[in-house]
Scaffold this motif. Structure first.
Motif, PDB file in Angstrom:
ATOM      1  N   PRO A  75       0.844  -1.198   0.000  1.00 19.59           N
ATOM      2  CA  PRO A  75       0.000   0.000   0.000  1.00 19.59           C
ATOM      3  C   PRO A  75       0.880   1.249   0.000  1.00 19.59           C
ATOM      4  CG  PRO A  75       0.043  -0.984   2.182  1.00 19.59           C
ATOM      5  CD  PRO A  75       0.799  -1.913   1.275  1.00 19.59           C
ATOM      6  N   PRO A  76       0.511   2.255  -0.781  1.00 19.07           N
ATOM      7  CA  PRO A  76       1.284   3.502  -0.775  1.00 19.07           C
ATOM      8  C   PRO A  76       1.171   4.213   0.569  1.00 19.07           C
ATOM      9  CG  PRO A  76      -0.194   3.389  -2.671  1.00 19.07           C
ATOM     10  CD  PRO A  76      -0.573   2.279  -1.748  1.00 19.07           C
ATOM     11  N   ASN A  77       2.227   4.890   0.948  1.00 18.15           N
ATOM     12  CA  ASN A  77       2.220   5.771   2.115  1.00 18.15           C
ATOM     13  C   ASN A  77       2.473   7.179   1.610  1.00 18.15           C
ATOM     14  OD1 ASN A  77       1.919   4.194   4.578  1.00 18.15           O
ATOM     15  ND2 ASN A  77       3.793   3.194   3.911  1.00 18.15           N
ATOM     16  N   CYS A  78       1.658   8.113   2.055  1.00 16.49           N
ATOM     17  CA  CYS A  78       1.818   9.494   1.609  1.00 16.49           C
ATOM     18  C   CYS A  78       1.837  10.421   2.824  1.00 16.49           C
ATOM     19  CB  CYS A  78       0.693   9.879   0.656  1.00 16.49           C
ATOM     20  SG  CYS A  78       1.011  11.435  -0.202  1.00 16.49           S
ATOM     21  N   PHE A  79       2.763  11.350   2.796  1.00 12.60           N
ATOM     22  CA  PHE A  79       2.914  12.347   3.853  1.00 12.60           C
ATOM     23  C   PHE A  79       2.658  13.712   3.227  1.00 12.60           C
ATOM     24  CE2 PHE A  79       5.601   8.731   4.727  1.00 12.60           C
ATOM     25  CZ  PHE A  79       5.312   8.433   6.039  1.00 12.60           C
ATOM     26  N   ILE A  80       1.697  14.443   3.751  1.00 14.88           N
ATOM     27  CA  ILE A  80       1.384  15.787   3.272  1.00 14.88           C
ATOM     28  C   ILE A  80       2.030  16.759   4.266  1.00 14.88           C
ATOM     29  CG2 ILE A  80      -0.426  17.428   2.674  1.00 14.88           C
ATOM     30  CD1 ILE A  80      -0.402  14.879   0.923  1.00 14.88           C
ATOM     31  N   VAL A  81       3.050  17.494   3.789  1.00 18.59           N
ATOM     32  CA  VAL A  81       3.890  18.295   4.680  1.00 18.59           C
ATOM     33  C   VAL A  81       3.910  19.750   4.209  1.00 18.59           C
ATOM     34  CG1 VAL A  81       6.170  18.472   5.759  1.00 18.59           C
ATOM     35  CG2 VAL A  81       5.333  16.236   4.994  1.00 18.59           C
ATOM     36  N   PRO A  82       3.673  20.706   5.108  1.00 18.32           N
ATOM     37  CA  PRO A  82       3.753  22.123   4.739  1.00 18.32           C
ATOM     38  C   PRO A  82       5.157  22.496   4.253  1.00 18.32           C
ATOM     39  CG  PRO A  82       2.692  21.858   6.882  1.00 18.32           C
ATOM     40  CD  PRO A  82       3.264  20.523   6.514  1.00 18.32           C
ATOM     41  N   SER A  83       5.206  23.412   3.297  1.00 13.15           N
ATOM     42  CA  SER A  83       6.488  23.789   2.696  1.00 13.15           C
ATOM     43  C   SER A  83       7.461  24.388   3.708  1.00 13.15           C
ATOM     44  CB  SER A  83       6.272  24.759   1.535  1.00 13.15           C
ATOM     45  OG  SER A  83       5.654  25.951   1.970  1.00 13.15           O
ATOM     46  N   ALA A  84       6.979  25.084   4.716  1.00 12.34           N
ATOM     47  CA  ALA A  84       7.887  25.657   5.723  1.00 12.34           C
ATOM     48  C   ALA A  84       8.609  24.556   6.491  1.00 12.34           C
ATOM     49  CB  ALA A  84       7.109  26.553   6.687  1.00 12.34           C
ATOM     50  N   GLU A  85       7.915  23.467   6.791  1.00  8.85           N
ATOM     51  CA  GLU A  85       8.530  22.338   7.494  1.00  8.85           C
ATOM     52  C   GLU A  85       9.556  21.640   6.600  1.00  8.85           C
ATOM     53  OE1 GLU A  85       9.496  19.953  10.551  1.00  8.85           O
ATOM     54  OE2 GLU A  85       7.970  21.496  10.744  1.00  8.85           O
ATOM     55  N   ARG A 143      14.519  15.433  14.324  1.00 13.69           N
ATOM     56  CA  ARG A 143      13.612  14.725  13.420  1.00 13.69           C
ATOM     57  C   ARG A 143      14.006  13.249  13.362  1.00 13.69           C
ATOM     58  NH1 ARG A 143      14.310  19.828  11.394  1.00 13.69           N
ATOM     59  NH2 ARG A 143      12.405  20.972  10.996  1.00 13.69           N
ATOM     60  N   PRO A 144      13.791  12.519  14.466  1.00  9.88           N
ATOM     61  CA  PRO A 144      14.112  11.075  14.496  1.00  9.88           C
ATOM     62  C   PRO A 144      13.002  10.267  13.837  1.00  9.88           C
ATOM     63  CG  PRO A 144      13.186  11.712  16.581  1.00  9.88           C
ATOM     64  CD  PRO A 144      13.281  12.990  15.750  1.00  9.88           C
ATOM     65  N   LEU A 145      13.172   8.969  13.799  1.00  6.06           N
ATOM     66  CA  LEU A 145      12.157   8.083  13.248  1.00  6.06           C
ATOM     67  C   LEU A 145      10.807   8.399  13.893  1.00  6.06           C
ATOM     68  CD1 LEU A 145      11.500   5.702  11.424  1.00  6.06           C
ATOM     69  CD2 LEU A 145      11.982   4.190  13.354  1.00  6.06           C
ATOM     70  N   GLY A 146       9.805   8.594  13.071  1.00  9.39           N
ATOM     71  CA  GLY A 146       8.461   8.899  13.554  1.00  9.39           C
ATOM     72  C   GLY A 146       8.077  10.362  13.451  1.00  9.39           C
ATOM     73  N   TRP A 147       9.025  11.245  13.154  1.00  8.37           N
ATOM     74  CA  TRP A 147       8.697  12.671  13.137  1.00  8.37           C
ATOM     75  C   TRP A 147       7.681  13.007  12.037  1.00  8.37           C
ATOM     76  CZ3 TRP A 147       9.432  16.732   9.650  1.00  8.37           C
ATOM     77  CH2 TRP A 147      10.194  16.452   8.511  1.00  8.37           C
ATOM     78  N   LEU A 148       7.627  12.192  10.978  1.00  7.31           N
ATOM     79  CA  LEU A 148       6.671  12.443   9.897  1.00  7.31           C
ATOM     80  C   LEU A 148       5.279  11.869  10.176  1.00  7.31           C
ATOM     81  CD1 LEU A 148       8.660  11.928   6.553  1.00  7.31           C
ATOM     82  CD2 LEU A 148       7.653  14.037   7.445  1.00  7.31           C
ATOM     83  N   ASN A 149       5.133  11.100  11.229  1.00  6.33           N
ATOM     84  CA  ASN A 149       3.848  10.441  11.502  1.00  6.33           C
ATOM     85  C   ASN A 149       2.646  11.386  11.526  1.00  6.33           C
ATOM     86  OD1 ASN A 149       5.041   7.942  11.495  1.00  6.33           O
ATOM     87  ND2 ASN A 149       5.089   7.736  13.718  1.00  6.33           N
ATOM     88  N   PRO A 150       2.747  12.598  12.085  1.00  6.56           N
ATOM     89  CA  PRO A 150       1.573  13.494  12.062  1.00  6.56           C
ATOM     90  C   PRO A 150       1.158  13.912  10.651  1.00  6.56           C
ATOM     91  CG  PRO A 150       3.160  14.228  13.697  1.00  6.56           C
ATOM     92  CD  PRO A 150       3.826  13.142  12.913  1.00  6.56           C
ATOM     93  N   TYR A 151       2.048  13.744   9.689  1.00 12.55           N
ATOM     94  CA  TYR A 151       1.761  14.134   8.311  1.00 12.55           C
ATOM     95  C   TYR A 151       1.319  12.956   7.438  1.00 12.55           C
ATOM     96  CZ  TYR A 151       4.302  18.249   9.851  1.00 12.55           C
ATOM     97  OH  TYR A 151       4.713  19.366  10.539  1.00 12.55           O
ATOM     98  N   ARG A 152       1.325  11.745   8.006  1.00  6.88           N
ATOM     99  CA  ARG A 152       0.923  10.556   7.241  1.00  6.88           C
ATOM    100  C   ARG A 152      -0.558  10.680   6.863  1.00  6.88           C
ATOM    101  NH1 ARG A 152       3.224   5.508   7.033  1.00  6.88           N
ATOM    102  NH2 ARG A 152       4.475   6.034   8.854  1.00  6.88           N
ATOM    103  N   GLU A 153      -0.818  10.611   5.564  1.00  9.56           N
ATOM    104  CA  GLU A 153      -2.181  10.691   5.031  1.00  9.56           C
ATOM    105  C   GLU A 153      -2.915  11.937   5.553  1.00  9.56           C
ATOM    106  OE1 GLU A 153      -2.794   8.489   2.647  1.00  9.56           O
ATOM    107  OE2 GLU A 153      -1.001   7.323   3.136  1.00  9.56           O
ATOM    108  N   ALA A 154      -2.198  13.026   5.730  1.00 13.67           N
ATOM    109  CA  ALA A 154      -2.768  14.271   6.284  1.00 13.67           C
ATOM    110  C   ALA A 154      -3.396  15.110   5.179  1.00 13.67           C
ATOM    111  CB  ALA A 154      -1.684  15.047   7.046  1.00 13.67           C
TER     112      ALA A 154
END
Length: 162
Positions: A89-99, A143-154
């Motif tokens: 399954p694809p995983n997508c992270f939607i992240v603001p450009s400032a971050e 930004r360790p492992l997991g830092w992108l989790n709040p952006y997963r499928e956001a």
């Protein structure tokens, strides 16, 4: 490249499924792959899609020096990972450009300041990496492992703009 086109269409599909109007940006637009808006065109945001498959050891996406300075409240990045096979399954992270800009800039500056494997000064280039775990590179930038989790499928981050 077909992988990039597949990523753009996947992300566009996700926005369309959520009732937003999404379209490919015209060829040559430097900082956006998709344009997303609401049904009356009142609110608008741009999406830059970065797509990868599970190759390499760091799990990240290629970026350029220019990404250190591209910041807009109306620009989001979609970091898409298709995995290692067609059934993943694809995983997508939607992240603001400032971050994104901060992560790319901070990590590259720290990487340059850190000696290479043989203690040598590193050479600068225009290449950057956006990673889900910067500690794998020995970089402690908060930004360790997991830092992108709040952006997963956001997807809601784009919905808030649109």
């Amino acid at each position: 490249m077909l992988l990039g086109a597949a990523g753009e269409h996947y992300v566009m599909c996700q926005f369309l499924r959520r009732g937003l109007i999404a379209a490919l940006a015209p060829v040559g637009v430097p900082n956006a792959d998709l344009i997303v808006t609401d049904d009356i065109g009142e609110k608008l945001c741009a999406i830059q899609v970065k797509t990868r498959v599970d190759k390499g050891s760091d799990g990240g996406w290629h970026m350029g020096k220019k990404h250190e300075d591209i910041v807009s409240e109306n620009l989001l990045y979609a970091f898409l990972d298709f995995g290692s096979s067609l059934v993943d399954p694809p995983n997508c992270f939607i992240v603001p450009s400032a971050e994104v800009a901060a992560a790319v800039k901070e990590s590259h500056a720290l990487w340059l300041a850190t000696p290479g494997k043989r203690g040598q000064q590193r050479n600068d280039s225009n290449m950057r990496r956006f990673l889900p775990d910067y500690s794998k590179m020995g970089l402690e930038i908060g930004r360790p492992l997991g830092w992108l989790n709040p952006y997963r499928e956001a997807w809601h981050l784009a919905e808030a703009h649109s």
